[in-house]
Design an enzyme around this catalytic site. Structure first.
Site, PDB file in Angstrom:
ATOM      1  N   GLU A 114       0.825  -1.205   0.000  1.00 42.08           N
ATOM      2  CA  GLU A 114       0.000   0.000   0.000  1.00 42.08           C
ATOM      3  C   GLU A 114       0.861   1.258   0.000  1.00 42.08           C
ATOM      4  O   GLU A 114       0.557   2.239  -0.705  1.00 42.08           O
ATOM      5  CB  GLU A 114      -0.924   0.013   1.229  1.00 42.08           C
ATOM      6  CG  GLU A 114      -1.871  -1.171   1.292  1.00 42.08           C
ATOM      7  CD  GLU A 114      -1.317  -2.318   2.124  1.00 42.08           C
ATOM      8  OE1 GLU A 114      -2.109  -2.972   2.812  1.00 42.08           O
ATOM      9  OE2 GLU A 114      -0.078  -2.558   2.083  1.00 42.08           O
ATOM     10  N   CYS A 165      -0.388   0.767   7.536  1.00 39.75           N
ATOM     11  CA  CYS A 165      -0.886   1.133   6.207  1.00 39.75           C
ATOM     12  C   CYS A 165      -2.290   1.721   6.247  1.00 39.75           C
ATOM     13  O   CYS A 165      -2.628   2.586   5.438  1.00 39.75           O
ATOM     14  CB  CYS A 165      -0.864  -0.092   5.292  1.00 39.75           C
ATOM     15  SG  CYS A 165       0.808  -0.675   4.914  1.00 39.75           S
ATOM     16  N   ALA A 210      10.466 -36.410  -8.115  1.00 34.42           N
ATOM     17  CA  ALA A 210      10.453 -36.693  -9.547  1.00 34.42           C
ATOM     18  C   ALA A 210      10.583 -38.190  -9.733  1.00 34.42           C
ATOM     19  O   ALA A 210      11.407 -38.836  -9.073  1.00 34.42           O
ATOM     20  CB  ALA A 210      11.597 -35.965 -10.247  1.00 34.42           C
ATOM     21  N   ARG A 255      11.994 -23.552  -4.897  1.00 34.59           N
ATOM     22  CA  ARG A 255      13.008 -23.248  -3.874  1.00 34.59           C
ATOM     23  C   ARG A 255      13.113 -21.750  -3.615  1.00 34.59           C
ATOM     24  O   ARG A 255      13.352 -21.320  -2.477  1.00 34.59           O
ATOM     25  CB  ARG A 255      14.368 -23.795  -4.302  1.00 34.59           C
ATOM     26  CG  ARG A 255      14.479 -25.313  -4.288  1.00 34.59           C
ATOM     27  CD  ARG A 255      15.865 -25.750  -4.734  1.00 34.59           C
ATOM     28  NE  ARG A 255      15.983 -27.199  -4.825  1.00 34.59           N
ATOM     29  CZ  ARG A 255      17.063 -27.837  -5.278  1.00 34.59           C
ATOM     30  NH1 ARG A 255      18.106 -27.123  -5.693  1.00 34.59           N
ATOM     31  NH2 ARG A 255      17.085 -29.150  -5.339  1.00 34.59           N
ATOM     32  N   ASP A 306      22.958 -38.317  -3.829  1.00 37.36           N
ATOM     33  CA  ASP A 306      22.967 -37.293  -4.880  1.00 37.36           C
ATOM     34  C   ASP A 306      23.917 -36.135  -4.630  1.00 37.36           C
ATOM     35  O   ASP A 306      24.219 -35.380  -5.561  1.00 37.36           O
ATOM     36  CB  ASP A 306      21.554 -36.723  -5.067  1.00 37.36           C
ATOM     37  CG  ASP A 306      20.546 -37.773  -5.496  1.00 37.36           C
ATOM     38  OD1 ASP A 306      20.968 -38.809  -6.039  1.00 37.36           O
ATOM     39  OD2 ASP A 306      19.339 -37.552  -5.284  1.00 37.36           O
ATOM     40  N   LEU A 336      21.147 -27.860  -3.149  1.00 36.84           N
ATOM     41  CA  LEU A 336      19.930 -27.315  -2.536  1.00 36.84           C
ATOM     42  C   LEU A 336      19.881 -25.796  -2.574  1.00 36.84           C
ATOM     43  O   LEU A 336      19.390 -25.147  -1.658  1.00 36.84           O
ATOM     44  CB  LEU A 336      19.758 -27.818  -1.102  1.00 36.84           C
ATOM     45  CG  LEU A 336      19.591 -29.332  -0.939  1.00 36.84           C
ATOM     46  CD1 LEU A 336      19.321 -29.668   0.522  1.00 36.84           C
ATOM     47  CD2 LEU A 336      18.494 -29.884  -1.834  1.00 36.84           C
TER      48      LEU A 336
END
Length: 368
Positions: free
Chosen positions: A62, A95, A165, A195, A211, A215
């Protein structure tokens, strides 16, 4: 965390409110623990000012819109996605009072703010000053944009999104452990966008060992654009000191119920049962640290534990058109599973989208 869920241009939204919602979406991932808000000032049928919430300490939506409009704010209509704040003390001026002082004559608010310091009070300030106030246009879209803020305000716990996945036959890696890459570049960019929108990303230690993820949130050019808090659930302290994430900017927290890893990362020793971290205690600790939104990216044991405990709010499954096969190849959700299909966890408000050759199925976990 809105992800792909914000339905731009749906329903019977007025153009100014649709624009305000779009502006609010630009702020996702930059305002926590504050909500994302968009504001548009209209006078004589023309937009004279607009804005969205700036990072903590900066002006609210605002205030940005009022500053942009200047003297044209007098007699204007304001369209805003969340009830204007009216409380003090805080780092920014209230505001609602600024709207009154600017001479705005009408305010359209998408949804009220459930924060007890705000709820209904902003509307009261505006109406007491003779300003016409309408509430409800774009409410579902506005609440979705701030779903993490609302949950955190109501419970003190982060909004939890799970993502995995997998191949068409439900595998997240080959039996050898190789998993790069199940999904294509476009789907991976979608994950990096997720992310960017969260305060923290969490994985289990087996995912780290398999893996070695960074990240971080990266751009299409591979540049790191944000480093959300990284959380590794590592009950027995196995995180290697050479893990790539430890060389990235930002912070890494290791949640353990046993031995402390010798990594130099921040370690949280939490209650545990059967050698596993108490996940409810972990989420409470994250909430106490001000984490309003959490993205969980695996592995299968961690996801199963969170799902079985009813701790996941939203889930995204990236499905790649490949077949891996193999009875020993890992699946995205481990655990005991259900005895009957009728007992399966189900998603509500399901949406399906495409990213290159991959399909993304997303939805909210239904309550048992």
């Amino acid at each position: 965390m809105a992800g792909d869920y914000f339905p731009a241009g749906t329903g019977t939204l007025s153009p100014p409110m649709r624009r305000a919602l779009s502006l609010a979406g630009r702020a996702l991932g930059t305002t926590s623990p504050n909500p994302v808000v968009g504001a548009v000032l209209v006078r004589g049928g023309s937009v004279v000012g607009e804005g969205y919430t700036q990072p903590p300490g900066g002006p609210h939506a605002e205030a940005v819109a009022l500053e942009g409009a200047g003297k044209l704010s007098g007699g204007a209509k304001l369209y805003v996605t969340l009830e204007p704040c009216s409380h003090t003390p805080k780092r920014t001026p209230p505001c609602a009072q600024a709207i009154v002082a600017a001479g705005v004559t009408e305010v359209h608010i998408a949804t009220l703010d459930t924060n007890p310091q705000v709820l209904g009070r902003g509307v009261e300030v505006l109406r007491a000053a003779g300003i016409r106030v309408q509430v409800g246009e774009g409410q579902s879209e506005a609440r979705q944009l701030n779903e993490a803020y609302f949950k955190y305000t109501d419970t003190g716990l982060p909004f939890v999104t799970a993502k995995f996945a997998m191949s068409l036959d439900g595998k997240i890696a080959a039996a050898s452990g190789d998993s790069q890459w199940i999904s294509g570049p476009s789907a991976r960019l979608f994950v990096h966008r997720l992310r960017r929108q969260v305060d923290a990303v969490m994985v289990g230690i087996n995912t780290v060992l398999a893996d070695d993820p960074r990240l971080t949130a990266r751009s299409a050019r591979g540049l790191a654009v944000k480093a959300p808090l990284r959380v590794v659930v590592d009950s027995q302290g196995h995180l290697p000191a050479a893990a790539r994430m430890l060389r990235e900017s930002g912070e890494t927290v290791v949640a353990t119920a046993g031995a402390r890893p010798r990594t130099g990362a921040e370690v949280w020793l939490l209650p545990g049962e059967g050698g596993r971290v108490d996940l409810a205690a972990l989420l409470a600790r994250l909430g106490g640290r001000g984490v309003t939104s959490l993205l969980v990216e695996g592995g299968g044991v961690l996801l199963a534990s969170l799902l079985e405990a009813g701790m996941v709010d939203k889930l995204y499954a990236v499905i790649s058109p490949i077949i891996i096969g193999g009875g020993d190849a890992p699946t995205p959700v481990a655990g005991k599973g259900v005895a009957r299909v009728a007992e399966a966890l189900r998603l509500a408000k399901v949406r399906v989208s495409r990213r290159g050759p991959d399909m993304i199925v997303g939805g909210y976990l239904e309550s048992p």
